[in-house]
Design a protein around this motif. Structure first.
Motif, short mmCIF file in Angstrom:
data_model
loop_
_atom_site.label_atom_id
_atom_site.label_comp_id
_atom_site.label_asym_id
_atom_site.label_seq_id
_atom_site.Cartn_x
_atom_site.Cartn_y
_atom_site.Cartn_z
N VAL A 110 0.85 -1.19 0.00
CA VAL A 110 0.00 0.00 0.00
C VAL A 110 0.88 1.24 0.00
N GLU A 128 -4.48 1.10 -1.47
CA GLU A 128 -4.16 -0.14 -2.16
C GLU A 128 -4.57 0.10 -3.60
N LEU A 164 -8.64 0.53 -2.98
CA LEU A 164 -9.19 0.63 -1.63
C LEU A 164 -8.36 1.61 -0.82
N VAL A 165 -9.01 2.33 0.07
CA VAL A 165 -8.35 3.24 0.99
C VAL A 165 -8.62 2.74 2.39
N VAL A 166 -7.57 2.66 3.19
CA VAL A 166 -7.71 2.26 4.59
C VAL A 166 -7.43 3.50 5.45
N CYS A 220 0.06 -4.39 3.83
CA CYS A 220 -1.14 -4.50 4.66
C CYS A 220 -1.73 -5.89 4.48
N LEU A 235 -7.43 -5.20 4.92
CA LEU A 235 -8.03 -4.51 3.77
C LEU A 235 -9.52 -4.86 3.64
N GLY A 292 -10.93 -1.50 4.51
CA GLY A 292 -10.79 -0.81 3.23
C GLY A 292 -12.12 -0.30 2.71
N GLU A 334 -13.84 1.70 -0.74
CA GLU A 334 -13.56 1.95 -2.15
C GLU A 334 -13.17 3.40 -2.34
#
Length: 179
Positions: free
Chosen positions: A8, A28, A33-35, A121, A126, A130, A132
């Motif tokens: 990531v 990611e 995807l955003v964490v 990660c 995720l 995670g 979107e």
């Protein structure tokens, strides 16, 4: 690379618009995807200043640890975000020949941006945390350009000061910190 880990990118620190909470964002890129990981103001300042290339007059804690590792000839191979349990993100610093040191995610990420090492990660994390990545409409109603957004954020990081994150960066991490 480990099958259960995905690389990531540390996008940076932002204030969450809903509750004014500080978060560090991990991207990611393949699955888009955003964490978001909630962090305290001291850790936010540590990550943001390192990304902006700001060098404090005296070493801060993460700078000190980097200097100790470098002096000992130990390399930070990677940072791993390993688990999300009870709303708390767990991480590990992976050193030299795969020695592992348990760490808070915010501290591990502050080290990663200082030592320019990969951040991985766990796929389970995720899947749990995670969200979107969404392209938002720009001011002209057109879809935003993610590269332009990243560039605007990098410009923000170039101008941010530790004091911008509250209490002049001198307060201890808040008890509400999500790590």
């Amino acid at each position: 690379m480990h099958d259960d880990l995905v690389q990531v990118e540390v996008l940076g620190v932002r204030r969450h618009p809903d509750d004014d909470e500080l978060v560090v964002l991990l991207l990611e890129p393949v699955g888009e995807l955003v964490v978001p990981i909630s962090i305290g103001p001291v850790e936010a300042a540590a990550i943001a200043t390192a990304q902006a290339g700001i060098v404090p007059p005296r070493p801060m804690t993460h700078d000190l640890l980097r200097a100790v590792l470098e002096t000992m000839g130990t390399r930070l191979t990677r940072v791993e975000i390993t688990e999300l349990s009870g709303g708390i993100f767990h991480a590990a610093l992976v050193l030299g020949e795969e020695e592992r040191v348990d760490a808070r995610a915010s501290d591990a990420l502050a080290m990663a941006v200082r030592m320019d090492c990969p951040v991985l990660c766990a796929v389970d994390v995720l899947a749990q945390a995670g969200v979107e990545a969404q392209v938002t409409d720009g001011p002209d109603g057109e879809s935003g350009d993610s590269e332009a957004e990243v560039e605007r954020f990098r410009e923000f990081l170039d101008q941010v000061e530790p004091e911008d994150f509250g209490d002049d960066g001198a307060s201890p991490a808040s008890s509400s910190e999500n790590e």
